[in-house]
Design an enzyme around this catalytic site. Sequence first.
Site, PDB file in Angstrom:
ATOM      1  N   LYS A 205       1.036  -1.534   0.649  1.00  0.00           N
ATOM      2  CA  LYS A 205      -0.343   0.172   0.333  1.00  0.00           C
ATOM      3  C   LYS A 205       0.818   1.622  -0.072  1.00  0.00           C
ATOM      4  CE  LYS A 205      -4.361  -1.493   1.004  1.00  0.00           C
ATOM      5  NZ  LYS A 205      -5.806  -1.792   2.797  1.00  0.00           N
ATOM      6  N   ARG A 241      -3.537 -10.295   5.241  1.00  0.00           N
ATOM      7  CA  ARG A 241      -3.602 -10.656   3.975  1.00  0.00           C
ATOM      8  C   ARG A 241      -2.672 -10.035   3.074  1.00  0.00           C
ATOM      9  NH1 ARG A 241      -6.249  -7.132  -0.210  1.00  0.00           N
ATOM     10  NH2 ARG A 241      -8.152  -8.562  -1.162  1.00  0.00           N
TER      11      ARG A 241
END
Length: 278
Positions: A205, A241
Amino acid sequence: MGIVNVTPDSFSDGGHLASVEAAVAHGLRLVEQGADFLDIGGESTRPGADPVDLDEEIARVVPVIEGLRACWPGPISIDTMKPAVARAAVAVGATMWNDVTALGFAPDSLAVAAELGCDVVLMHMKGEPRTMQADPHYDDVVAEVADWLAARADMAMAAGVARERIWLDPGLGFGKTAAHNLALTAQLGRLTAAGFPVLYGASRKRTIQSIDPTATDPADRLGGSLALALEAAGRGASILRVHDVRETVQALAVQAAVATAARQTCSSGPSAAWDKDA
């Protein structure tokens, strides 16, 4: 949890899995690398993403879940906000509904989750994907996210979702700045204190780019992804995840080995010799 995005526009791997065969093969490869869960998504929720038609999303994910279920018995998560997609996915073998809207997208989301009886991930998102990164503001991001998730969990249980089926996700990058994401990571224990297992997703991210401005390509954020994964695991996250399963599994194994060595050292005293080449 290994990520299998069957989308043309996901922020990191959009379009990489253009066929059912490629997506199934990728999922099985992640299992070989150590994934315990697979998360299948047919609609991108990256900042600025446009919605996907219901029928198109079902057409993307159902054949992939069917293909995986035909040769792997492990838990499969469907990453969707639409109850009809979740219903179709569970019908062919999905065992978890991972919802970025915490069962708030449709009037019947809560009822469908209770009916399906599968595990449910309730994620925090401020706003919606097209606008969520437009100057998000919190007075106390950790308290506000924790309180909101606890309220959504209460609503899910009131609708008939069993408590033991509920997971929480702080939603890093979903209506949050890099500072918000780091605060949520550093204080993840305030979320786990609610008594629900926590799913944590920071893989590749943009928060990592805020720390290392050279990491403009999501594929160049492995080091930061591993650092955040280890921090989250150490603070109580139950599922990580990730895109990079093999590397994350290895990092967790080394972290666990060091922790074991530390306990042994404390109980028996320092080793008499140190092998610098070990």
